[in-house]
Every structure is written in C-alpha cells, then in structure tokens.
Motif scaffolding. Sequence first.
Motif, PDB file in Angstrom:
ATOM      1  N   MET A  60       0.703  -1.233   0.120  1.00 62.41           N
ATOM      2  CA  MET A  60      -0.205   0.111  -0.202  1.00 62.41           C
ATOM      3  C   MET A  60       0.833   1.387   0.055  1.00 62.41           C
ATOM      4  N   VAL A  61       2.085   1.238   0.469  1.00 57.72           N
ATOM      5  CA  VAL A  61       2.826   2.398   0.616  1.00 57.72           C
ATOM      6  C   VAL A  61       3.297   2.835  -0.924  1.00 57.72           C
ATOM      7  N   ARG A  62       3.133   2.162  -1.754  1.00 53.15           N
ATOM      8  CA  ARG A  62       3.729   2.340  -2.996  1.00 53.15           C
ATOM      9  C   ARG A  62       2.696   2.984  -3.991  1.00 53.15           C
ATOM     10  N   ILE A  96      -7.709   8.088  11.438  1.00 52.26           N
ATOM     11  CA  ILE A  96      -6.569   8.891  11.709  1.00 52.26           C
ATOM     12  C   ILE A  96      -5.414   8.201  12.520  1.00 52.26           C
ATOM     13  N   ALA A  97      -6.007   8.067  13.677  1.00 49.87           N
ATOM     14  CA  ALA A  97      -5.102   6.994  14.565  1.00 49.87           C
ATOM     15  C   ALA A  97      -5.575   7.195  15.902  1.00 49.87           C
ATOM     16  N   VAL A  98      -4.808   7.741  17.175  1.00 43.95           N
ATOM     17  CA  VAL A  98      -5.578   7.728  18.346  1.00 43.95           C
ATOM     18  C   VAL A  98      -5.468   9.300  18.672  1.00 43.95           C
ATOM     19  N   GLU A  99      -5.050  10.355  17.827  1.00 46.38           N
ATOM     20  CA  GLU A  99      -5.226  11.766  18.024  1.00 46.38           C
ATOM     21  C   GLU A  99      -5.317  12.430  16.741  1.00 46.38           C
ATOM     22  N   HIS A 100      -5.551  13.963  16.736  1.00 50.15           N
ATOM     23  CA  HIS A 100      -5.703  14.490  15.517  1.00 50.15           C
ATOM     24  C   HIS A 100      -4.561  14.628  14.686  1.00 50.15           C
ATOM     25  N   ILE A 101      -3.179  14.921  15.161  1.00 47.89           N
ATOM     26  CA  ILE A 101      -2.206  15.301  14.471  1.00 47.89           C
ATOM     27  C   ILE A 101      -0.987  14.768  14.931  1.00 47.89           C
ATOM     28  N   LEU A 102      -0.011  14.107  14.065  1.00 49.08           N
ATOM     29  CA  LEU A 102       1.107  13.544  14.555  1.00 49.08           C
ATOM     30  C   LEU A 102       2.362  14.403  13.866  1.00 49.08           C
ATOM     31  N   LEU A 103       3.387  14.893  14.774  1.00 52.03           N
ATOM     32  CA  LEU A 103       4.442  15.531  14.464  1.00 52.03           C
ATOM     33  C   LEU A 103       5.766  14.772  14.669  1.00 52.03           C
ATOM     34  N   THR A 104       6.686  14.847  13.723  1.00 50.26           N
ATOM     35  CA  THR A 104       8.012  14.358  13.918  1.00 50.26           C
ATOM     36  C   THR A 104       9.020  15.852  13.774  1.00 50.26           C
ATOM     37  N   THR A 105      10.404  15.777  14.144  1.00 46.67           N
ATOM     38  CA  THR A 105      11.438  16.638  13.947  1.00 46.67           C
ATOM     39  C   THR A 105      12.494  16.260  13.374  1.00 46.67           C
ATOM     40  N   ASP A 106      13.192  16.874  12.625  1.00 45.52           N
ATOM     41  CA  ASP A 106      14.365  16.730  11.818  1.00 45.52           C
ATOM     42  C   ASP A 106      15.490  15.922  12.901  1.00 45.52           C
ATOM     43  N   PHE A 110      11.599  10.200   6.631  1.00 49.84           N
ATOM     44  CA  PHE A 110      10.520  10.365   7.486  1.00 49.84           C
ATOM     45  C   PHE A 110       9.232   9.870   7.168  1.00 49.84           C
ATOM     46  N   ARG A 111       9.024   9.768   5.896  1.00 48.43           N
ATOM     47  CA  ARG A 111       7.684   9.128   5.464  1.00 48.43           C
ATOM     48  C   ARG A 111       7.402   7.928   6.002  1.00 48.43           C
ATOM     49  N   ARG A 112       8.675   7.027   6.488  1.00 54.01           N
ATOM     50  CA  ARG A 112       8.346   5.685   7.230  1.00 54.01           C
ATOM     51  C   ARG A 112       7.369   6.044   8.581  1.00 54.01           C
ATOM     52  N   THR A 145       9.014  -0.482   9.503  1.00 53.63           N
ATOM     53  CA  THR A 145      10.114  -1.388   8.671  1.00 53.63           C
ATOM     54  C   THR A 145       9.765  -1.290   7.163  1.00 53.63           C
ATOM     55  N   VAL A 146       8.799  -0.491   6.870  1.00 54.07           N
ATOM     56  CA  VAL A 146       8.257  -0.722   5.429  1.00 54.07           C
ATOM     57  C   VAL A 146       8.951   0.515   4.668  1.00 54.07           C
ATOM     58  N   ASP A 147      10.076   0.189   3.758  1.00 54.73           N
ATOM     59  CA  ASP A 147      10.637   1.322   2.897  1.00 54.73           C
ATOM     60  C   ASP A 147       9.252   1.738   2.046  1.00 54.73           C
TER      61      ASP A 147
END
Length: 242
Positions: free
Chosen positions: A58-60, A121-131, A148-150, A196-198
């Motif tokens: 599905m990631v592709r 969506i998940a368990v909350e509204h928004i998910l954020l990550t940092t560089d 970071f798309r992983r 784990t999925v590229d």
Amino acid sequence: MLVGHIQQIVRHPIKSFSGEFVQKSKIMDYGLYGDRSHAYIDESRNGDFLTITRFPEMVRYKARFVGEERMDEYPRVEVTTPEGNVFDWEDEELISDLEEKSQRKISTTEYTPSHVPIGPIAVEHILLTTDASLNYLEEKWGKDRIDFRRFRPNLFISLKDKRPFIEEEWMGKRIRIGSEVEIELVGHCKRCMIITVDPDNAERDSSLHKTLIKDRDNNFGVYASVIKTGDIHVNDEVILID
C-alpha cells in the motif's frame, strides 16, 4: 518562544497509501483537511481497515486530491499505482488490482470534510516529528538514510535548537503554527511494524524497529490535539506557548 518552522505538511487522502505533500492546509477539528478521509475496508477481517500492516505494498500507491477543496464535499481522489497507472480511487479496475495483490475482498468508505473520526486517523488529531530526532535515529540505526515518510507524520518540523526529542518535553503544552492554529501536545506515538516498510519499494527491514525499541522505548513522534483551527503553510513559524 520560537522552536522551529514547518518543513513539510503531509496529508493522506487514503489511509495507508503514500501521503500528499502540500504547501498549505486547513487545520480542521480532526486534523489536516482530508487526512485519512478515505479508506479501503478488508472484508475478510470483519470490516477492519486495510492497512500497511497486512498489505505493505500500500505504501507504493500514491493518493492525492484533484480539484477545489470545499467544505461540503472533498475533491476527487486520484490514485497512482506502483506501475504508474492513474485511477479514481473507486475505479473497479483499481479495486480488482488491490484485491488480487492483497488476496482480500475490499470495499470502500469515506467521511466528510467536516468530520473524520479518530479511528481512521490514529489515536489523536495530528502527528508531528522533527528533523533532529530523525537524524539521531538515523545515526543510531547506522545503515541507511531514513525517509521520514516511514513514520507517516502530518507535520515535519525543522528545529531551531537541533536537540533530539525535544518535542517530548512539549507534552502538555501548546504550540502555535503561523498566526492562527494552536495544537496541544498530548502523548507519545508508539510504533508498529509500519516503520520497517520502505516507502519507495515496500521492502521490509525489522532492524529499524528493533533499534527504536532498544533506544527509545519504541517512541517516535508526538500526537497533538487541535485547539484552534485555521490555515497553516510550509515555513510557518512554530511557537511554543509557555
């Protein structure tokens, strides 16, 4: 206090498909406009969502909105397959392709621009990550660059202070994005096999997940609840509200 800038905004018109990079977005009560607003249902598993967990390919598949973004209905959702074919997301040929590859009977479901329940969506509204956190994990993993798309975040933040996992210290606090939007950081994101999925070739490597479990107790990224809706843009300032 200025803590960084929005480097990328990513929404996923179809749950578990590759996300769509956008330069701006409306933040709704449920999160980014249209995020996980459409989904495929796995009829072989009592109507659960079909996800990367059971069908990594599905990631592709890439999904994007085409047309005017309205509040009464979503624009058309267009899907590009790994082979480069383009379909409407409900096209029978596309559904047949997904069913053949996943070996599952599939149906569709969609929500409205005014309401997407937390489940898709998940368990909350928004998910954020940092560089800085991504760079740290990449160094700990020691194998390849980590896309970071992983981690399937909505917001990828370029930090002013490049301190890994500083975002975890914002838990229970609010941040303002641009001039309108406020969100409150509410919890860690516990990770599953999806990382784990590229995202380019769907190949799996469990060592990244093992590294994260060992080094960060399987946490990467933080969830946030929407406090004030509005518009956000790439390069908007991210302000920690004390």
